[in-house]
Motif scaffolding. Structure first.
Motif, PDB file in Angstrom:
ATOM      1  N   THR A   1      10.641  -3.917   2.365  1.00 52.47           N
ATOM      2  CA  THR A   1       9.218  -3.581   2.275  1.00 52.47           C
ATOM      3  C   THR A   1       9.090  -2.119   1.879  1.00 52.47           C
ATOM      4  O   THR A   1       9.614  -1.230   2.557  1.00 52.47           O
ATOM      5  CB  THR A   1       8.497  -3.803   3.612  1.00 52.47           C
ATOM      6  OG1 THR A   1       8.670  -5.160   4.037  1.00 52.47           O
ATOM      7  CG2 THR A   1       7.000  -3.505   3.458  1.00 52.47           C
ATOM      8  N   LEU A   2       8.420  -1.895   0.764  1.00 49.27           N
ATOM      9  CA  LEU A   2       8.118  -0.543   0.323  1.00 49.27           C
ATOM     10  C   LEU A   2       6.631  -0.313   0.502  1.00 49.27           C
ATOM     11  O   LEU A   2       5.811  -1.070  -0.027  1.00 49.27           O
ATOM     12  CB  LEU A   2       8.505  -0.359  -1.147  1.00 49.27           C
ATOM     13  CG  LEU A   2       8.192   1.023  -1.761  1.00 49.27           C
ATOM     14  CD1 LEU A   2       9.062   2.094  -1.121  1.00 49.27           C
ATOM     15  CD2 LEU A   2       8.378   0.992  -3.273  1.00 49.27           C
ATOM     16  N   SER A   3       6.267   0.711   1.261  1.00 48.60           N
ATOM     17  CA  SER A   3       4.851   0.996   1.500  1.00 48.60           C
ATOM     18  C   SER A   3       4.629   2.495   1.428  1.00 48.60           C
ATOM     19  O   SER A   3       5.539   3.293   1.703  1.00 48.60           O
ATOM     20  CB  SER A   3       4.405   0.466   2.865  1.00 48.60           C
ATOM     21  OG  SER A   3       5.148   1.064   3.915  1.00 48.60           O
ATOM     22  N   GLY A   4       3.425   2.861   1.054  1.00 49.84           N
ATOM     23  CA  GLY A   4       3.125   4.281   0.957  1.00 49.84           C
ATOM     24  C   GLY A   4       1.644   4.548   0.974  1.00 49.84           C
ATOM     25  O   GLY A   4       0.830   3.686   0.626  1.00 49.84           O
ATOM     26  N   GLY A   5       1.298   5.747   1.388  1.00 49.15           N
ATOM     27  CA  GLY A   5      -0.079   6.214   1.356  1.00 49.15           C
ATOM     28  C   GLY A   5      -0.097   7.654   0.882  1.00 49.15           C
ATOM     29  O   GLY A   5       0.567   8.527   1.466  1.00 49.15           O
ATOM     30  N   TRP A   6      -0.829   7.917  -0.201  1.00 50.93           N
ATOM     31  CA  TRP A   6      -0.868   9.248  -0.801  1.00 50.93           C
ATOM     32  C   TRP A   6      -2.308   9.663  -1.025  1.00 50.93           C
ATOM     33  O   TRP A   6      -3.159   8.834  -1.364  1.00 50.93           O
ATOM     34  CB  TRP A   6      -0.097   9.264  -2.122  1.00 50.93           C
ATOM     35  CG  TRP A   6       1.378   9.174  -1.916  1.00 50.93           C
ATOM     36  CD1 TRP A   6       2.099   8.063  -1.565  1.00 50.93           C
ATOM     37  CD2 TRP A   6       2.311  10.238  -1.995  1.00 50.93           C
ATOM     38  NE1 TRP A   6       3.413   8.367  -1.413  1.00 50.93           N
ATOM     39  CE2 TRP A   6       3.588   9.701  -1.683  1.00 50.93           C
ATOM     40  CE3 TRP A   6       2.208  11.586  -2.297  1.00 50.93           C
ATOM     41  CZ2 TRP A   6       4.742  10.484  -1.665  1.00 50.93           C
ATOM     42  CZ3 TRP A   6       3.358  12.367  -2.291  1.00 50.93           C
ATOM     43  CH2 TRP A   6       4.610  11.813  -1.976  1.00 50.93           C
ATOM     44  N   SER A   7      -2.574  10.937  -0.832  1.00 52.95           N
ATOM     45  CA  SER A   7      -3.914  11.478  -1.044  1.00 52.95           C
ATOM     46  C   SER A   7      -3.827  12.704  -1.944  1.00 52.95           C
ATOM     47  O   SER A   7      -2.916  13.537  -1.785  1.00 52.95           O
ATOM     48  CB  SER A   7      -4.571  11.874   0.286  1.00 52.95           C
ATOM     49  OG  SER A   7      -4.804  10.733   1.095  1.00 52.95           O
ATOM     50  N   TYR A   8      -4.770  12.789  -2.882  1.00 59.37           N
ATOM     51  CA  TYR A   8      -4.868  13.937  -3.771  1.00 59.37           C
ATOM     52  C   TYR A   8      -6.241  14.558  -3.599  1.00 59.37           C
ATOM     53  O   TYR A   8      -7.263  13.884  -3.761  1.00 59.37           O
ATOM     54  CB  TYR A   8      -4.652  13.524  -5.229  1.00 59.37           C
ATOM     55  CG  TYR A   8      -4.725  14.698  -6.185  1.00 59.37           C
ATOM     56  CD1 TYR A   8      -3.670  15.597  -6.282  1.00 59.37           C
ATOM     57  CD2 TYR A   8      -5.849  14.915  -6.986  1.00 59.37           C
ATOM     58  CE1 TYR A   8      -3.721  16.687  -7.151  1.00 59.37           C
ATOM     59  CE2 TYR A   8      -5.907  15.998  -7.856  1.00 59.37           C
ATOM     60  CZ  TYR A   8      -4.847  16.881  -7.933  1.00 59.37           C
ATOM     61  OH  TYR A   8      -4.908  17.956  -8.776  1.00 59.37           O
TER      62      TYR A   8
ATOM     63  N   TRP B   1      -1.708  17.719  -2.673  1.00 63.21           N
ATOM     64  CA  TRP B   1      -1.031  16.445  -2.431  1.00 63.21           C
ATOM     65  C   TRP B   1      -0.559  16.338  -0.980  1.00 63.21           C
ATOM     66  O   TRP B   1      -0.104  17.307  -0.389  1.00 63.21           O
ATOM     67  CB  TRP B   1       0.190  16.303  -3.335  1.00 63.21           C
ATOM     68  CG  TRP B   1      -0.111  15.869  -4.740  1.00 63.21           C
ATOM     69  CD1 TRP B   1      -0.121  16.656  -5.853  1.00 63.21           C
ATOM     70  CD2 TRP B   1      -0.427  14.550  -5.177  1.00 63.21           C
ATOM     71  NE1 TRP B   1      -0.430  15.908  -6.961  1.00 63.21           N
ATOM     72  CE2 TRP B   1      -0.620  14.601  -6.584  1.00 63.21           C
ATOM     73  CE3 TRP B   1      -0.576  13.314  -4.525  1.00 63.21           C
ATOM     74  CZ2 TRP B   1      -0.937  13.484  -7.348  1.00 63.21           C
ATOM     75  CZ3 TRP B   1      -0.900  12.196  -5.284  1.00 63.21           C
ATOM     76  CH2 TRP B   1      -1.071  12.282  -6.670  1.00 63.21           C
ATOM     77  N   ARG B   2      -0.676  15.156  -0.461  1.00 63.64           N
ATOM     78  CA  ARG B   2      -0.084  14.844   0.842  1.00 63.64           C
ATOM     79  C   ARG B   2       0.189  13.346   0.870  1.00 63.64           C
ATOM     80  O   ARG B   2      -0.667  12.551   0.452  1.00 63.64           O
ATOM     81  CB  ARG B   2      -1.017  15.242   1.990  1.00 63.64           C
ATOM     82  CG  ARG B   2      -0.358  15.155   3.369  1.00 63.64           C
ATOM     83  CD  ARG B   2      -1.310  15.599   4.456  1.00 63.64           C
ATOM     84  NE  ARG B   2      -0.667  15.583   5.743  1.00 63.64           N
ATOM     85  CZ  ARG B   2      -0.103  16.631   6.329  1.00 63.64           C
ATOM     86  NH1 ARG B   2      -0.118  17.791   5.720  1.00 63.64           N
ATOM     87  NH2 ARG B   2       0.460  16.528   7.510  1.00 63.64           N
ATOM     88  N   GLY B   3       1.364  12.960   1.335  1.00 67.71           N
ATOM     89  CA  GLY B   3       1.640  11.533   1.318  1.00 67.71           C
ATOM     90  C   GLY B   3       2.875  11.150   2.107  1.00 67.71           C
ATOM     91  O   GLY B   3       3.655  12.006   2.547  1.00 67.71           O
ATOM     92  N   SER B   4       3.042   9.854   2.272  1.00 61.67           N
ATOM     93  CA  SER B   4       4.216   9.313   2.946  1.00 61.67           C
ATOM     94  C   SER B   4       4.602   8.005   2.279  1.00 61.67           C
ATOM     95  O   SER B   4       3.753   7.257   1.791  1.00 61.67           O
ATOM     96  CB  SER B   4       3.953   9.090   4.440  1.00 61.67           C
ATOM     97  OG  SER B   4       2.943   8.113   4.621  1.00 61.67           O
ATOM     98  N   THR B   5       5.895   7.737   2.238  1.00 62.75           N
ATOM     99  CA  THR B   5       6.430   6.501   1.679  1.00 62.75           C
ATOM    100  C   THR B   5       7.535   6.018   2.604  1.00 62.75           C
ATOM    101  O   THR B   5       8.362   6.816   3.068  1.00 62.75           O
ATOM    102  CB  THR B   5       6.990   6.733   0.261  1.00 62.75           C
ATOM    103  OG1 THR B   5       5.955   7.244  -0.574  1.00 62.75           O
ATOM    104  CG2 THR B   5       7.510   5.427  -0.329  1.00 62.75           C
ATOM    105  N   ALA B   6       7.546   4.719   2.884  1.00 62.78           N
ATOM    106  CA  ALA B   6       8.541   4.154   3.790  1.00 62.78           C
ATOM    107  C   ALA B   6       9.207   2.944   3.143  1.00 62.78           C
ATOM    108  O   ALA B   6       8.539   2.114   2.516  1.00 62.78           O
ATOM    109  CB  ALA B   6       7.905   3.754   5.109  1.00 62.78           C
TER     110      ALA B   6
END
Length: 859
Positions: free
Chosen positions: A722-729, A758-763
């Motif tokens: 499972t690849l998931s991520g949340g990014w904000s610009y 930019w701020r984000g996370s990916t798992a």
């Protein structure tokens, strides 16, 4: 007001359900998601809601709720946790969606409000301390990244964090974990948890659930961290020797004592303050700077649910938490021309002289001589904040014909007892100064003199919330495209804060006091309604409105319109337009007085013109304040080209007006002709204090883009990925530095707090047989330094920062879960920011690599 049930097991797939909803909605249980009072089978609605499940929390390896919420990309800036020890709310943590501050993010527990922390952050921000909430009992967290005043009222300008607890737990589960620094700081952590539940609501018609968890963590001081231990950053661009001059006469650091007193060394003054000449006595502040307090916390939840009949359910809940946070507040008290004491009769500060009389053993001159030093024998100043938080909730919900209803009442409160030690006694100081009973130039003084100077005090505070909620919902009638949904409700609540200061402050005994006195109460009543209108088979509109009346400032109305368009099973378009508000906080509008300490560049300083100069700020409330108003626009698209693929892209824009704040201290100092009488100076002409009052000052506009993705890959032999991520610009963050001036863009800089673009996370999660491992990447973008804090030799910008976490969960032993996690796997330092002691605490974490092992066992 808000009714929730457990989401279907496939909630993690953002759009997988859409392919079935259009034709098989009847197979799904209706649910209520944060941001609406209406139940629906749609899991992706018109509002952008990020769901963090209990499984995701476990996979993250994080051990506290603040660490979970700080990893959300929308929690972009101006968000504080326990690193902020210099505030009146030390040991707390909050959430700041969109960088708009903790006061603009509403925290709910099971859809209902909580009492704010017992005192204010930065004198005016009231907020919910998320350290008071139990991580072990959480079923999921829903983060609504859109304004929601039309549903929830004040404080939901930037969004809502709704923490949902377990409701139908059966069995017994015990667990614990042990953590230790892997970067040499020596910091450790211990945790335990107990969950117990009996009864299935559907089968047994009741459920009783109990949870208890505890956490202990060691204190982390700057002297424990290798790159901070010496506070010598001269090898960094714009770095200084961040030591503090002391032990000198006549307000001139080069006129030092004849001999060393205290932990001081002779160092070049120019290494501390460029362009200065000569040598000075100075000390390293690292041993007196706590980065993270030692904590001891316990949370307990007891919840009961009873299905009285097919149409009626009773529920009740008791939440209690206790927390102690202990830390070093600062070095031994500094004495000099900044010494003040509080004159309660006249509500002002009075000067306390530190001039040595002729004949004093510390005075080598034949004339009275000013002295600057520290009360080294008294010891470092320490604080312990003890907090008790509670919420009692009881309610009934049921059905009557086609109507669903929910009525509840709650009482919640937050209590603080702050104890301090080794602070300075004014009257003992004045007596010892006059009679020579304390020698500042001697390495030791008599025990009697030291004990006379030493002062310990207690500061109490309490915040209370009483609320009554009633909500009804139904399907009013059938339209050609579907059912017309309707919900309405009423809420009454009373909010109050009683935050006092110590008697030592009120009597004028405490030297250099900080004050945050708040005494206020108000009633709030609100009525709200919501309609869900199916316009076409693929298009529905949601209309909501809420009218709030406050007993102090008056009324506010918040409307909202949302559209949800799904022309194909793989495509969803959504948008909302709304108005919202933030009511003036009780410290801002009610009977309050505050004193804090800051620094400002003073062009008129006779000794160090243009350099930072410490001052005392005196703040007063304003009963004529009006609410801050907001207009929100959110537009989004959600794509699901395959059953295991989803991609959501959302745009937001928030316009705020009437933002409440004090006047800018820099402008007050630079333009005394515009602010007569606001700056007080001493006999030398150096700043002593600045007076201020809260005003509805200016406007703010911010906009940005959120990206969420999720990809599942099932394999026959290698397990599931499972690849998931949340990014904000952050597109922009515009407001004037001073009311009446042109707007400045704070995005990508630290003009209005550090706000990276930019701020984000990916798992990436790999599930294979009895193992589940997750590798997480957290990215914080760089930002430029604002001119107001940037010196000539400072770098133009602060670098971006990436950290990686790794967690492994093993379930191969019957009824047992084994866990291993490493936070900050590569032991990455926070990015160097010369405008701060080393790094911005809203963006970085000083703990370095941290290793945790744990186990859970289910009976």
């Amino acid at each position: 007001m808000l009714k929730t049930k457990t989401l279907a097991a496939a909630i993690g797939s953002l759009l997988t359900a859409h392919t079935a909803i259009a034709q098989e909605a009847k197979q799904f249980e209706t649910i209520t998601v944060t941001g609406s009072n209406l139940r629906s089978t749609d899991k992706e609605g018109a509002n952008s809601v990020q769901v963090i499940s209990a499984k995701q929390i476990e996979a993250s390896g994080k051990t506290s709720l603040p660490d979970i919420l700080r990893s959300i990309s929308a929690n972009s800036g101006n968000s504080f946790n326990e690193q902020y020890t210099g505030s009146f709310s030390a040991g707390t943590a909050g959430v700041s969606l969109r960088g708009l501050g903790q006061k603009n993010t509403l925290i709910l527990l099971d859809g209902k409000r909580l009492a704010n922390y017992a005192t204010a952050q930065d004198l005016q921000e009231t907020f919910v301390d998320i350290n008071s909430l139990p991580l072990a009992a959480i079923e999921r967290i829903e983060v609504l990244k859109d304004g929601a005043s039309a549903i929830y009222g004040s404080d939901a300008v930037a969004g809502v964090v709704n923490i949902i607890l377990k409701k139908n737990f059966q069995g017994v589960e015990i667990g614990g974990s042990w953590g230790k620094s892997g970067s040499g700081t020596g910091q450790g952590e211990r945790k335990f948890q107990l969950l117990a539940g009996k009864g299935d609501i559907k089968k047994d018609r009741y459920n009783i659930f109990f949870s208890l968890d505890g956490q202990q963590r060691d204190r982390l001081d700057a002297s424990d961290v290798g790159y901070l231990r010496n506070m010598d950053f001269r090898d960094k661009p714009g770095g200084r020797l961040n030591w503090t001059p002391t032990n000198y006469y006549n307000n001139d650091p080069t006129q030092g004592f004849a001999h060393a007193v205290g932990p001081v060394q002779r160092v070049p003054w120019g290494a501390i303050t460029p362009s200065k000449q000569g040598e000075v006595w100075a000390y390293n502040p690292a041993p007196y700077q706590t980065l993270m307090p030692s904590i001891e916390r316990y949370h307990a939840v007891l919840r009961g649910t009873l299905q009285l009949n097919d149409q009626l359910q009773a529920y009740s809940e008791l939440l209690y938490s206790h927390s102690n946070a202990s830390f070093i507040f600062g070095p031994p008290l500094a004495i000099g021309n900044s010494l003040r004491a509080w004159d309660n009769a006249n509500q002002r500060l009075v000067n306390v002289s530190s001039t040595l009389p002729v004949g004093h053993p510390s005075n080598p001159n034949a004339v009275p001589t000013p002295i600057n030093s520290n009360l080294w024998n008294v010891g470092p100043r320490t604080k312990t904040d003890s907090t008790e938080f509670s919420r009692v909730l009881a309610g009934l919900k049921g059905k009557l014909d086609d109507w669903s209803w929910d009525v509840s009442a709650l009482h919640s409160e937050s209590r603080l007892q702050e104890t301090v030690s080794n602070f300075g006694n004014r009257y003992a100081f004045q007596q010892l100064l006059a009679n020579g009973g304390y020698d500042f130039t001697a390495p030791n003084n008599s025990a009697a003199a030291v004990e006379a100077l030493r002062l310990a005090t207690t500061r109490p505070a309490v915040s209370r919330l009483n609320a009554l909620d009633a909500t009804v919902s139904t399907q009013l009638l059938s339209l050609p495209a579907g059912q017309l949904g309707f919900a309405a409700g009423y809420q009454f609540r009373n909010e109050s804060i009683d935050s006092d200061t110590s008697q030592a402050v009120l009597s004028g005994t405490e030297l250099r006091p900080a004050i945050d006195i708040i005494h206020g109460s108000r009633n709030v009543s609100a009525a709200y309604a919501e309609l869900n209108v199916p316009l076409l088979a693929t298009l529905e509109a949601n209309l909501a409105g809420r009218a709030d009346h406050y007993s102090d400032f008056g009324s506010a109305f918040s409307p909202k319109l949302s559209l949800r368009f799904q022309p194909a099973r793989w495509l969803l378009l959504r948008g909302t337009v709304s108005r919202g508000f933030r009511a003036p906080s009780l410290p801002e509008i009610t009977n309050s007085t505050a004193i804090s300490y800051g620094s400002v560049k003073d062009p008129y300083d006779p000794i160090t013109p243009g350099q930072l100069r410490g001052y005392t700020g005196i703040y007063a409330a304003n009963p004529k304040l009006q609410p801050e108003r907001s207009k929100n626009i959110n537009l989004g698209v959600v794509l699901s080209p395959a059953a295991n693929t989803s991609l959501a892209l959302d745009f937001y824009r928030i316009n705020q007006s009437g933002i409440i704040g004090p006047d800018d201290a820099t402008v007050i100092v630079q333009h005394p002709e515009l602010y007569p009488g606001r700056v007080t100076r001493d006999a030398q002409g150096r700043i002593v204090s600045i007076s201020n009052q809260y005003q509805n000052q200016s406007a703010r506009t911010t906009s940005g883009i959120d990206l969420e993705l999720r990809q599942l890959l099932h394999t026959a032999s290698a397990g599931n990925f499972t690849l998931s991520g949340g990014w904000s610009y952050l597109l922009d963050y515009k407001q004037p530095r001073v009311a009446g001036q042109a707007q400045m863009d704070g995005s990508g800089n630290n003009t209005f707090g550090a706000l990276p673009k930019w701020r984000g996370s990916t798992a990436l999660t790999w599930d294979y047989r009895d193992f589940s491992s997750t590798l997480s990447w957290y990215y914080v973008g760089g930002y430029t330094l604002d001119d107001s804090v940037r010196e000539d030799d400072f770098p133009a910008s602060v670098a971006s920062n990436s950290t990686f976490d790794l967690s492994v969960v093993y379930t191969g032993v019957k009824n047992t879960t084994l866990k291993f996690a490493v936070q900050n796997l590569l032991n990455r330092k926070p990015s160097w920011d010369p405008s701060t002691p080393y790094f911005d605490i809203t963006q970085g974490d000083p703990r370095g690599r941290f290793i945790t092992v744990g186990a859970n066992y289910k009976f």
